[in-house]
Design a protein around this motif. Structure first.
Motif, PDB file in Angstrom:
ATOM      1  N   MET A 156       3.708   4.933  14.288  1.00 27.71           N
ATOM      2  CA  MET A 156       3.124   3.815  13.556  1.00 27.71           C
ATOM      3  C   MET A 156       3.926   2.531  13.748  1.00 27.71           C
ATOM      4  N   LYS A 157       5.228   2.640  13.972  1.00 22.76           N
ATOM      5  CA  LYS A 157       6.016   1.448  14.317  1.00 22.76           C
ATOM      6  C   LYS A 157       5.528   0.860  15.638  1.00 22.76           C
ATOM      7  N   SER A 158       5.268   1.729  16.604  1.00 22.10           N
ATOM      8  CA  SER A 158       4.732   1.255  17.883  1.00 22.10           C
ATOM      9  C   SER A 158       3.369   0.601  17.697  1.00 22.10           C
ATOM     10  N   GLY A 188       4.022  -3.989   9.020  1.00 24.02           N
ATOM     11  CA  GLY A 188       3.708  -2.667   8.487  1.00 24.02           C
ATOM     12  C   GLY A 188       4.621  -2.247   7.364  1.00 24.02           C
ATOM     13  N   ASN A 189       5.158  -3.209   6.586  1.00 23.85           N
ATOM     14  CA  ASN A 189       6.083  -2.859   5.508  1.00 23.85           C
ATOM     15  C   ASN A 189       5.465  -1.906   4.496  1.00 23.85           C
ATOM     16  N   THR A 190       4.209  -2.147   4.137  1.00 26.45           N
ATOM     17  CA  THR A 190       3.558  -1.277   3.155  1.00 26.45           C
ATOM     18  C   THR A 190       3.558   0.161   3.632  1.00 26.45           C
ATOM     19  N   MET A 191       3.218   0.347   4.906  1.00 24.68           N
ATOM     20  CA  MET A 191       3.065   1.682   5.466  1.00 24.68           C
ATOM     21  C   MET A 191       4.416   2.319   5.809  1.00 24.68           C
ATOM     22  N   LEU A 192       5.365   1.529   6.310  1.00 28.67           N
ATOM     23  CA  LEU A 192       6.591   2.087   6.870  1.00 28.67           C
ATOM     24  C   LEU A 192       7.803   1.985   5.949  1.00 28.67           C
ATOM     25  N   LYS A 193       7.851   0.966   5.122  1.00 29.35           N
ATOM     26  CA  LYS A 193       9.018   0.761   4.263  1.00 29.35           C
ATOM     27  C   LYS A 193       8.726   1.158   2.823  1.00 29.35           C
ATOM     28  N   VAL A 194       7.708   0.553   2.235  1.00 30.71           N
ATOM     29  CA  VAL A 194       7.354   0.868   0.849  1.00 30.71           C
ATOM     30  C   VAL A 194       6.739   2.263   0.753  1.00 30.71           C
ATOM     31  N   LYS A 195       5.902   2.597   1.747  1.00 32.38           N
ATOM     32  CA  LYS A 195       5.217   3.891   1.845  1.00 32.38           C
ATOM     33  C   LYS A 195       4.273   4.152   0.664  1.00 32.38           C
ATOM     34  N   MET A 196       3.920   3.105  -0.030  1.00 27.90           N
ATOM     35  CA  MET A 196       2.935   3.156  -1.103  1.00 27.90           C
ATOM     36  C   MET A 196       2.066   1.914  -0.982  1.00 27.90           C
ATOM     37  N   TYR A 197       0.786   2.058  -1.259  1.00 31.30           N
ATOM     38  CA  TYR A 197      -0.080   0.883  -1.207  1.00 31.30           C
ATOM     39  C   TYR A 197      -0.889   0.783  -2.491  1.00 31.30           C
ATOM     40  N   ARG A 198      -1.171  -0.473  -2.870  1.00 33.42           N
ATOM     41  CA  ARG A 198      -1.969  -0.683  -4.086  1.00 33.42           C
ATOM     42  C   ARG A 198      -3.347  -0.083  -3.874  1.00 33.42           C
ATOM     43  N   VAL A 199      -3.743   0.792  -4.770  1.00 33.88           N
ATOM     44  CA  VAL A 199      -5.028   1.467  -4.656  1.00 33.88           C
ATOM     45  C   VAL A 199      -6.149   0.435  -4.774  1.00 33.88           C
ATOM     46  N   PRO A 200      -7.160   0.499  -3.905  1.00 26.70           N
ATOM     47  CA  PRO A 200      -8.294  -0.420  -4.041  1.00 26.70           C
ATOM     48  C   PRO A 200      -8.849  -0.434  -5.462  1.00 26.70           C
ATOM     49  N   LEU A 201      -9.074  -1.640  -5.969  1.00 23.07           N
ATOM     50  CA  LEU A 201      -9.584  -1.941  -7.314  1.00 23.07           C
ATOM     51  C   LEU A 201      -8.502  -1.910  -8.389  1.00 23.07           C
ATOM     52  N   SER A 202      -7.282  -1.488  -8.037  1.00 22.94           N
ATOM     53  CA  SER A 202      -6.189  -1.578  -9.000  1.00 22.94           C
ATOM     54  C   SER A 202      -5.870  -3.048  -9.260  1.00 22.94           C
ATOM     55  N   LEU A 203      -5.377  -3.343 -10.455  1.00 24.36           N
ATOM     56  CA  LEU A 203      -4.981  -4.702 -10.796  1.00 24.36           C
ATOM     57  C   LEU A 203      -3.539  -4.963 -10.370  1.00 24.36           C
ATOM     58  N   HIS A 204      -3.302  -6.153  -9.812  1.00 23.50           N
ATOM     59  CA  HIS A 204      -1.933  -6.551  -9.506  1.00 23.50           C
ATOM     60  C   HIS A 204      -1.228  -6.861 -10.817  1.00 23.50           C
ATOM     61  N   ASP A 251      -6.478  10.750  18.484  1.00 23.83           N
ATOM     62  CA  ASP A 251      -6.121  10.916  19.897  1.00 23.83           C
ATOM     63  C   ASP A 251      -5.997   9.581  20.615  1.00 23.83           C
ATOM     64  N   SER A 252      -6.978   8.692  20.402  1.00 23.87           N
ATOM     65  CA  SER A 252      -6.939   7.391  21.077  1.00 23.87           C
ATOM     66  C   SER A 252      -5.790   6.539  20.562  1.00 23.87           C
ATOM     67  N   LEU A 253      -5.492   6.660  19.275  1.00 25.61           N
ATOM     68  CA  LEU A 253      -4.365   5.926  18.699  1.00 25.61           C
ATOM     69  C   LEU A 253      -3.057   6.349  19.352  1.00 25.61           C
ATOM     70  N   LEU A 254      -2.834   7.659  19.445  1.00 25.72           N
ATOM     71  CA  LEU A 254      -1.592   8.160  20.045  1.00 25.72           C
ATOM     72  C   LEU A 254      -1.500   7.799  21.516  1.00 25.72           C
ATOM     73  N   ASP A 255      -2.629   7.829  22.218  1.00 26.28           N
ATOM     74  CA  ASP A 255      -2.644   7.433  23.624  1.00 26.28           C
ATOM     75  C   ASP A 255      -2.243   5.969  23.765  1.00 26.28           C
ATOM     76  N   ALA A 256      -2.772   5.115  22.895  1.00 31.84           N
ATOM     77  CA  ALA A 256      -2.473   3.686  22.975  1.00 31.84           C
ATOM     78  C   ALA A 256      -1.003   3.398  22.679  1.00 31.84           C
ATOM     79  N   VAL A 257      -0.441   4.037  21.651  1.00 30.83           N
ATOM     80  CA  VAL A 257       0.958   3.753  21.329  1.00 30.83           C
ATOM     81  C   VAL A 257       1.890   4.305  22.404  1.00 30.83           C
ATOM     82  N   ASN A 258       1.498   5.388  23.049  1.00 27.64           N
ATOM     83  CA  ASN A 258       2.306   5.911  24.159  1.00 27.64           C
ATOM     84  C   ASN A 258       2.273   4.962  25.346  1.00 27.64           C
ATOM     85  N   ARG A 259       1.099   4.403  25.624  1.00 23.15           N
ATOM     86  CA  ARG A 259       0.998   3.421  26.709  1.00 23.15           C
ATOM     87  C   ARG A 259       1.822   2.185  26.399  1.00 23.15           C
TER      88      ARG A 259
END
Length: 299
Positions: A156-158, A188-204, A251-259
């Protein structure tokens, strides 16, 4: 950007949107920001009757409402399942705008709309065709897609780096991007660092605006994220969230990041061609022929 909440208390709001939110909370670790008066605290574990503290997992609306009654106002879910050992099965790219972009009237939204459009084309190219755009509740947007199985942080970093490269190469000649692109963070901080994301429709917790799905960023108004309007537009929001209920094969995602990891610039220039053609001519699926003999002459 910090209006007073229009639905008081939030219990009424969550009672209406809770069933839809459970699609994103169930079987995932949750984090909750509790707000009582002017005090806000982050809660990641719940205390049980035997005194033990275990991760919070909210599997139904009754459990959600119980936390709301205890002061919970902002709900986040992990990017991996509750049983995950660190893998990611929710792909999320952040697009955050600074003060200049948000103060640029519609020009800032036009720039962020262009950037989000490019990111969604990359998602589609790597096979993540079921994706959605979510306002993050404060100063940006997220492009989100569900994956058929978990992938590693390194992959996911790639992917994040690939997206950033495509955005820069596709938009660098645009005046708006040259003038204000430095005020937008794509990452990609939400995905890679925080590893939590605000659930859709949740209030900030700060703005009290809802994390709403969007058909297009340029059409966004903070008024749409007001809780009372979210309730009125619940069926529209449900339809916009439907792509996230379908898991994308990887599969296509992994192929793309490998390329990309192997410095395959043909990948970058092909996606760039598709993007520039779509921006110029419109239409989904538009492709440009690429001059393969000169693929690597522009850096």
């Amino acid at each position: 950007m910090v209006p007073k909440p229009s639905v008081r208390p939030p219990l009424k709001y969550y009672d209406i949107v809770g069933d839809l939110m459970i699609n994103f909370l169930a079987n995932r670790r949750a984090a909750i920001i509790k707000q009582v008066g002017d005090s806000a605290t982050l809660m990641t574990r719940a205390k049980h009757e035997d005194g033990s503290k275990l991760p919070i997992i909210i599997n139904n609306k009754d459990e959600l409402i119980r936390y709301v009654k205890a002061g919970g106002i902002d709900f986040m879910a992990s990017v991996g399942t509750a049983l995950s050992r660190g893998g990611i099965d929710i792909a999320i790219i952040d697009v955050k705008g600074g003060r200049k972009v948000w103060m640029l009237d519609r020009g800032g939204l036009e720039l962020m709309d262009l950037i989000v459009t490019v990111i969604r084309v990359v998602f589609e190219y790597v096979g993540l065709v079921n994706n959605a755009v979510i306002f993050d509740g404060m100063n940006g947007f997220k492009v989100v897609a569900s994956l058929s199985r978990e992938v590693s942080d390194d992959d996911m970093k790639s992917f994040v780096n690939l997206v950033g490269e495509v955005v820069n190469r596709s938009l660098k000649s645009f005046d708006l991007f040259q003038a204000y692109g430095n005020d937008v963070i794509i990452g990609g901080n939400t995905m890679l660092k925080v590893k939590m994301y605000r659930v859709p429709l949740s209030l900030h917790w700060s703005t009290k605006l809802s994390a709403i799905p969007l058909a297009r960023v340029y059409d966004f108004l903070t008024l749409y994220a007001d809780p009372s309007n979210v309730i009125k537009r619940l069926e529209t929001n449900r339809k916009l969230l439907e792509p996230l209920f379908s898991k994308n094969p990887i599969d296509s995602l992994l192929d793309a990041v490998n390329r990309w990891a192997n410095n395959d610039y043909e990948l970058i220039y092909y996606i760039k061609g598709v993007i520039r053609s779509r921006i110029k001519y419109g239409g989904v699926g538009t492709e440009l022929g690429i001059d393969r003999e000169n693929l690597k002459t522009e850096y």
